[in-house]
Design a protein around this motif. Structure first.
Motif, PDB file in Angstrom:
ATOM      1  N   GLU A 177       2.909   3.472   8.875  1.00 60.60           N
ATOM      2  CA  GLU A 177       4.218   3.621   8.221  1.00 60.60           C
ATOM      3  C   GLU A 177       5.350   3.257   9.185  1.00 60.60           C
ATOM      4  O   GLU A 177       6.329   2.635   8.795  1.00 60.60           O
ATOM      5  CB  GLU A 177       4.420   5.064   7.727  1.00 60.60           C
ATOM      6  CG  GLU A 177       3.515   5.421   6.555  1.00 60.60           C
ATOM      7  CD  GLU A 177       3.639   6.882   6.116  1.00 60.60           C
ATOM      8  OE1 GLU A 177       4.548   7.593   6.619  1.00 60.60           O
ATOM      9  OE2 GLU A 177       2.819   7.309   5.277  1.00 60.60           O
ATOM     10  N   ASP A 236       7.067   6.063   0.541  1.00 64.88           N
ATOM     11  CA  ASP A 236       7.049   5.608   1.930  1.00 64.88           C
ATOM     12  C   ASP A 236       8.235   4.714   2.274  1.00 64.88           C
ATOM     13  O   ASP A 236       8.843   4.865   3.324  1.00 64.88           O
ATOM     14  CB  ASP A 236       5.743   4.875   2.222  1.00 64.88           C
ATOM     15  CG  ASP A 236       4.550   5.831   2.202  1.00 64.88           C
ATOM     16  OD1 ASP A 236       4.738   7.007   2.562  1.00 64.88           O
ATOM     17  OD2 ASP A 236       3.444   5.400   1.829  1.00 64.88           O
ATOM     18  N   GLU A 251       4.184   1.921  -1.560  1.00 69.70           N
ATOM     19  CA  GLU A 251       3.261   2.904  -0.988  1.00 69.70           C
ATOM     20  C   GLU A 251       2.470   2.224   0.119  1.00 69.70           C
ATOM     21  O   GLU A 251       1.963   1.114  -0.063  1.00 69.70           O
ATOM     22  CB  GLU A 251       2.321   3.426  -2.083  1.00 69.70           C
ATOM     23  CG  GLU A 251       1.147   4.275  -1.594  1.00 69.70           C
ATOM     24  CD  GLU A 251       1.565   5.585  -0.945  1.00 69.70           C
ATOM     25  OE1 GLU A 251       2.569   6.183  -1.409  1.00 69.70           O
ATOM     26  OE2 GLU A 251       0.919   6.002   0.024  1.00 69.70           O
ATOM     27  N   LEU A 252       2.368   2.869   1.274  1.00 72.46           N
ATOM     28  CA  LEU A 252       1.637   2.305   2.407  1.00 72.46           C
ATOM     29  C   LEU A 252       0.335   3.060   2.626  1.00 72.46           C
ATOM     30  O   LEU A 252       0.311   4.291   2.537  1.00 72.46           O
ATOM     31  CB  LEU A 252       2.500   2.384   3.674  1.00 72.46           C
ATOM     32  CG  LEU A 252       3.844   1.653   3.603  1.00 72.46           C
ATOM     33  CD1 LEU A 252       4.693   1.992   4.827  1.00 72.46           C
ATOM     34  CD2 LEU A 252       3.633   0.150   3.487  1.00 72.46           C
ATOM     35  N   LYS A 253      -0.710   2.319   2.900  1.00 64.69           N
ATOM     36  CA  LYS A 253      -2.033   2.908   3.109  1.00 64.69           C
ATOM     37  C   LYS A 253      -2.720   2.181   4.248  1.00 64.69           C
ATOM     38  O   LYS A 253      -2.453   1.008   4.483  1.00 64.69           O
ATOM     39  CB  LYS A 253      -2.903   2.705   1.862  1.00 64.69           C
ATOM     40  CG  LYS A 253      -2.458   3.483   0.649  1.00 64.69           C
ATOM     41  CD  LYS A 253      -2.886   4.918   0.774  1.00 64.69           C
ATOM     42  CE  LYS A 253      -2.548   5.700  -0.460  1.00 64.69           C
ATOM     43  NZ  LYS A 253      -2.068   7.030  -0.150  1.00 64.69           N
TER      44      LYS A 253
HETATM   45 CA    CA Z   1       1.252   6.528   2.284  1.00 67.35          CA
END
Ligand code: CA
Ligand code: 0WD
Length: 404
Positions: A177, A236, A251-253
């Motif tokens: 992130e 995010d 959205e970060l993954k």
């Molecule tokens: Ca996330």
């Protein structure tokens, strides 16, 4: 329905089940009737500061920047300011919901469910959950059901005492992130040689040291079947400028680099959680950083949330989102009916405030759900744990406001 069995794991929780919903058989050959889900729209947003203070502004909002390939995700691990695990109280969501309701009274009509997004994700993905059980506390106040995740003492303990190996993997996600975001909207990407430090002493592209107190949350309204819902969750970052709408949320993954067919099937299985988590808040884009086992960022791939179900269809790790929506709709309706039937008439809605019933929903993978009413000891347990005056798990100020 399964036969009612009154055996409970903890004597303080139980009276007897008022509802048992067996697992939605995922191999059911019936045509899933489509339960509509309304596109979420944002009502209000808020930030948590580095000191975990809630503020009604967008100071913690971050902006997407392309992360440097080869970035080391363990960077800054020893400087991680880690928020202690706490019970998933609804307090900040309720503050935001109250603020919205005070500023724009009556715009929404009757709301059936108020919940954090993470809880709704667990409910909707339950038909495909094979490993983790979970529990919720539920209250019905003035026609609205409130969901709170219930963490037993042991669960809280184990969330706080994670093994070092697991802890660093958690950190990789937060570090990603940082590598992917900046404090201000800027067209420039995080480019440059990641091994060459910049003037601030950090490698180029580093978005700042990780403090998991800091969060930016969006509160949206949506509708599942006939149930209007207010859902809050962490977002995010946004791509480009912030407009107050969900349509450029990201959205970060992170995930391990895919090396073969079995990795791929595992990833496709994992996508159900990514999908519903983002879908529920109206987040249209999920950017996945693929990493090596030792935490080097190798590739980055963006997915359009709405395209994910089509991507997994017919694959080894496939799942069907319509089945989840149908299950979620049924869960909400039957839970509500069961609570309604079993609430003493004088304690429904405008009854004695201090005496509102609290319900415990327990989910077991591959089995299903049971719902019980908490006894006095169970309610005391739910009310304890902080300085806030509570009625069940809801803050007293909120219940008074909601029933006013
Ligand atoms: Ca996330
Ligand atoms: O502490 C708890 N047990 C809970 C906390 C339970 C339920 C909610 N919450 C809090 C969250 O911390 C947040 O303030 O409620 C708010 C909204 O949460 P959400 O968006 O509903 O949570 P979820 O969808 O489960 O998780 C979203 C992100 C996670 O991102 P990834 O990509 O890993 O799914 O919130 C973060 C995490 O980055 N997050 C947490 N960070 C630190 N500690 C935690 C946590 N306990 N839970 C979620």
């Amino acid at each position: 329905f399964l036969a009612a069995s009154a055996t409970s794991t903890s004597p303080s929780q139980a009276i007897q089940p008022v509802l048992e919903l067996p697992y939605a058989a995922k191999d059911a050959k019936r045509a899933a009737s489509a339960v509509p889900f309304q596109l979420p729209t944002q009502l209000i947003s808020f930030s948590y500061t580095p000191d975990r203070v809630l503020e009604f502004n967008d100071s913690s909002l971050r902006y997407f920047v392309d992360p440097p390939r080869g970035a080391q995700l363990s960077y800054g691990y020893d400087r991680w300011v880690r928020r202690p695990e706490e019970r998933g109280r609804l307090d900040s969501l309720l503050k935001a919901w109250q603020k919205f309701g005070t500023e724009r009274p009556g715009v929404l009509g009757e709301v059936g469910v108020v919940s954090w997004r993470g809880v709704m994700t667990k409910i909707l993905t339950a038909p495909y959950e094979e490993r983790d059980d979970w529990e919720l506390n539920v209250m019905l106040v003035g026609g609205t059901m409130y969901f709170e995740e219930h963490l037993s003492e042991e669960k809280l303990q184990s969330k706080n005492d994670v093994e070092p190996r697991h802890r660093i993997q958690m950190y990789y996600g937060y570090s990603f992130e940082s590598w992917c975001t900046s404090e201000s909207p800027s067209p420039a990407s995080h480019s440059g040689n990641p091994s060459q430090p910049t003037s601030d002493g950090h490698p180029p592209g580093w978005g700042g040291d990780v403090n998991t107190n800091v969060q930016w949350c969006s509160v949206v309204k949506t509708k599942l079947g006939n149930t209007r819902m207010v859902i809050g969750g962490e977002v995010d970052c946004v791509r480009g400028r912030y407009t107050g709408k969900t349509d450029n949320f990201v959205e970060l993954k992170t995930s391990l680099t895919i090396r073969g067919a079995s990795d791929e099937a595992r990833f496709e299985k994992k996508l159900i959680k990514f999908y519903f988590q983002s879908f529920l808040l109206g987040v249209p884009e999920i950017t996945v950083g693929f990493r090596t086992p030792s935490g080097v960022l190798s590739t980055v791939q963006s997915f359009r949330t709405i395209e994910i179900p089509r991507l997994v269809r017919g694959k080894p790790g496939a799942w069907d989102p319509t089945l989840c929506l149908e299950w979620g709709d049924r869960f909400i309706r039957e839970l509500r009916d069961a609570i309604d039937v079993h609430s003493p008439p004088d304690k429904r809605n405008d009854g004695n405030l201090s005496d509102l019933p609290v319900w415990r929903v327990s989910f077991s993978p591959k089995v299903g759900i049971t719902v019980k009413q908490l006894d006095d000891a169970g309610i005391m347990d739910v009310e304890a744990g902080d300085d806030e005056q509570r009625i069940g798990f809801l803050p007293k100020w909120y219940v008074e406001y909601a029933l006013d």
